[in-house]
Write a protein that holds these residues in place. Structure first.
Motif, short mmCIF file in Angstrom:
data_model
loop_
_atom_site.label_atom_id
_atom_site.label_comp_id
_atom_site.label_asym_id
_atom_site.label_seq_id
_atom_site.Cartn_x
_atom_site.Cartn_y
_atom_site.Cartn_z
N SER A 5 0.84 -1.19 0.00
CA SER A 5 0.00 0.00 0.00
C SER A 5 0.88 1.25 0.00
O SER A 5 2.09 1.16 0.20
CB SER A 5 -0.91 0.00 1.22
OG SER A 5 -0.15 0.16 2.41
N ALA A 6 0.26 2.40 -0.20
CA ALA A 6 1.03 3.65 -0.20
C ALA A 6 1.72 3.88 1.13
O ALA A 6 2.88 4.30 1.18
CB ALA A 6 0.09 4.82 -0.53
N GLN A 7 1.03 3.56 2.24
CA GLN A 7 1.62 3.76 3.56
C GLN A 7 2.80 2.81 3.78
O GLN A 7 3.83 3.20 4.35
CB GLN A 7 0.58 3.55 4.65
CG GLN A 7 1.09 3.83 6.06
CD GLN A 7 0.01 3.67 7.12
OE1 GLN A 7 -1.18 3.52 6.80
NE2 GLN A 7 0.39 3.70 8.38
N GLU A 8 2.65 1.57 3.33
CA GLU A 8 3.74 0.60 3.48
C GLU A 8 4.95 1.02 2.65
O GLU A 8 6.10 0.94 3.12
CB GLU A 8 3.26 -0.79 3.05
CG GLU A 8 2.19 -1.37 3.95
CD GLU A 8 1.50 -2.57 3.33
OE1 GLU A 8 0.49 -3.01 3.88
OE2 GLU A 8 1.95 -3.07 2.28
N TRP A 9 4.69 1.45 1.42
CA TRP A 9 5.78 1.88 0.54
C TRP A 9 6.51 3.07 1.13
O TRP A 9 7.74 3.15 1.09
CB TRP A 9 5.22 2.20 -0.82
CG TRP A 9 6.24 2.71 -1.80
CD1 TRP A 9 6.38 3.97 -2.26
CD2 TRP A 9 7.26 1.94 -2.44
NE1 TRP A 9 7.42 4.07 -3.13
CE2 TRP A 9 7.98 2.83 -3.28
CE3 TRP A 9 7.63 0.60 -2.39
CZ2 TRP A 9 9.06 2.41 -4.05
CZ3 TRP A 9 8.70 0.19 -3.17
CH2 TRP A 9 9.39 1.08 -3.97
N ARG A 91 10.31 15.08 13.22
CA ARG A 91 10.68 15.21 11.81
C ARG A 91 11.52 14.01 11.41
O ARG A 91 12.12 13.35 12.26
CB ARG A 91 11.48 16.49 11.56
CG ARG A 91 10.78 17.79 11.97
CD ARG A 91 9.71 18.18 10.98
NE ARG A 91 9.06 19.43 11.37
CZ ARG A 91 9.49 20.63 11.05
NH1 ARG A 91 10.59 20.76 10.35
NH2 ARG A 91 8.82 21.71 11.43
N TRP A 92 11.60 13.75 10.10
CA TRP A 92 12.40 12.62 9.64
C TRP A 92 13.88 12.83 9.96
O TRP A 92 14.62 11.86 10.14
CB TRP A 92 12.19 12.39 8.15
CG TRP A 92 12.91 13.36 7.26
CD1 TRP A 92 12.45 14.57 6.82
CD2 TRP A 92 14.22 13.20 6.71
NE1 TRP A 92 13.40 15.18 6.03
CE2 TRP A 92 14.49 14.35 5.94
CE3 TRP A 92 15.19 12.20 6.79
CZ2 TRP A 92 15.69 14.54 5.26
CZ3 TRP A 92 16.39 12.38 6.11
CH2 TRP A 92 16.62 13.54 5.35
N ALA A 172 7.90 10.30 17.19
CA ALA A 172 6.55 9.74 17.11
C ALA A 172 6.42 8.80 15.91
O ALA A 172 7.42 8.29 15.40
CB ALA A 172 5.51 10.85 17.07
N ASN A 173 5.20 8.58 15.46
CA ASN A 173 4.92 7.60 14.41
C ASN A 173 3.92 8.21 13.43
O ASN A 173 2.76 7.82 13.38
CB ASN A 173 4.36 6.32 15.05
CG ASN A 173 4.23 5.18 14.06
OD1 ASN A 173 4.73 5.25 12.94
ND2 ASN A 173 3.55 4.12 14.46
N ILE A 174 4.39 9.18 12.66
CA ILE A 174 3.52 9.93 11.76
C ILE A 174 3.64 9.34 10.35
O ILE A 174 4.71 9.43 9.74
CB ILE A 174 3.90 11.41 11.74
CG1 ILE A 174 3.95 11.96 13.17
CG2 ILE A 174 2.93 12.22 10.88
CD1 ILE A 174 4.52 13.36 13.27
N ALA A 187 2.40 -0.06 14.32
CA ALA A 187 1.10 0.58 14.10
C ALA A 187 0.09 -0.39 13.50
O ALA A 187 -1.08 -0.43 13.92
CB ALA A 187 1.26 1.80 13.20
N PHE A 188 0.52 -1.18 12.53
CA PHE A 188 -0.40 -2.12 11.88
C PHE A 188 -0.87 -3.21 12.85
O PHE A 188 -2.00 -3.71 12.74
CB PHE A 188 0.27 -2.76 10.66
CG PHE A 188 0.30 -1.88 9.46
CD1 PHE A 188 -0.87 -1.31 8.96
CD2 PHE A 188 1.49 -1.59 8.81
CE1 PHE A 188 -0.85 -0.48 7.84
CE2 PHE A 188 1.52 -0.76 7.70
CZ PHE A 188 0.35 -0.20 7.21
N LEU A 189 0.00 -3.58 13.79
CA LEU A 189 -0.38 -4.61 14.76
C LEU A 189 -1.38 -4.11 15.80
O LEU A 189 -1.97 -4.91 16.53
CB LEU A 189 0.87 -5.15 15.47
CG LEU A 189 1.81 -5.99 14.61
CD1 LEU A 189 3.07 -6.36 15.39
CD2 LEU A 189 1.11 -7.26 14.11
N GLN A 190 -1.57 -2.79 15.86
CA GLN A 190 -2.49 -2.22 16.83
C GLN A 190 -3.91 -2.08 16.29
O GLN A 190 -4.82 -1.73 17.05
CB GLN A 190 -1.99 -0.83 17.28
CG GLN A 190 -0.58 -0.81 17.83
CD GLN A 190 -0.36 -1.81 18.94
OE1 GLN A 190 -1.11 -1.84 19.93
NE2 GLN A 190 0.67 -2.65 18.79
N VAL A 191 -4.12 -2.33 14.99
CA VAL A 191 -5.44 -2.14 14.40
C VAL A 191 -5.96 -3.47 13.87
O VAL A 191 -5.18 -4.32 13.40
CB VAL A 191 -5.40 -1.10 13.26
CG1 VAL A 191 -4.98 0.26 13.79
CG2 VAL A 191 -4.46 -1.53 12.15
#
Length: 230
Positions: A5-9, A91-92, A172-174, A187-191
């Motif tokens: 997905s776009a977020q994964e990429w 920030r990154w 953080a995790n933005i 993050a994916f494991l929390q949903v």
């Protein structure tokens, strides 16, 4: 990488970007500190060695919190840098700083061991011919220690790719901004229903890490053969 997905990429590309910058920026000071610890004899050497390895001992969350205190917009360093447009917190660029600090001890240790394996008599012979300390390091020590430098850089890259605790605490995790591979997996494991995305990123993480370790061994051996003239 079809199917991402776009977020994964975005998480994959940001992790590669962060790890690459963390490795490049930490390599010059890593060389200097490793050489200082390997060849230097000065008061406070043990303290410097302890400080270098401190990120390996402290919980990563503690390291991230200390970074937030120092480099946050209200921190002593962050407040000085903010007027110049240099911001690390959330920030990154902060992810790069956190990854570099966490990977630094591994890089320094690999380079230090490689420098210690260089025969000091070769350096002394070069010095007796009139070469200064910097020139001796560049022409004698560094070429002979190059396998360890390559191995240290690649190990640091792999460590930076997997950094989680300090990163998520400091930046953080933005998604799309500071979300790296490890934080995206978290993050994916929390949903609900995020297990498939997490598993894809886990596979990518394992492949990148193993590839980095294999590349480290191959490059170190090739450089060692070239240095020895075989």
């Amino acid at each position: 990488m079809d199917g991402l997905s776009a977020q994964e990429w975005q998480a994959v590309m940001l992790s590669l970007r962060v790890a690459a910058w963390a490795t490049l920026l930490s390599l010059p000071p890593g060389l200097w500190v490793a050489h200082l610890l390997a060849r230097g004899r000065f008061p406070g050497r043990s303290v410097l060695n302890a400080l270098v390895h401190l990120p390996l001992i402290l919980p990563p969350v503690v390291t991230g919190y200390l970074l937030l205190l120092a480099f946050g917009t209200q921190g002593p360093v962050g407040a000085l840098l903010e007027p110049f447009g240099i911001v690390f917190a959330f920030r990154w660029t902060g992810a790069v700083l956190a990854a570099a600090i966490m990977a630094f001890p591994l890089m320094v240790r690999a380079i230090r061991l490689s420098i210690e394996a260089v025969d000091p008599r070769l350096e002394q012979a070069s010095a007796t011919l009139g070469a200064g300390p910097a020139w001796v390091f560049l022409t004698v020590t560094l070429p002979l220690a190059l396998p360890g430098v390559v191995a240290g850089a690649i190990l640091a890259f792999a460590k930076a790719m997997g950094e989680f605790g300090a990163t998520i605490t400091f930046v953080a995790n933005i998604p799309g901004q500071t979300q790296t591979l490890p934080t995206a997996i978290h993050a994916f494991l929390q949903v609900p229903g995020g297990e498939a995305s997490a598993m894809r990123l886990v596979v990518i993480s394992v492949v990148i890490s193993i590839s980095a370790l294999i590349a480290s061994e191959i490059l170190a051996r090739r450089v060692a053969r070239r240095v020895s003239g075989r």
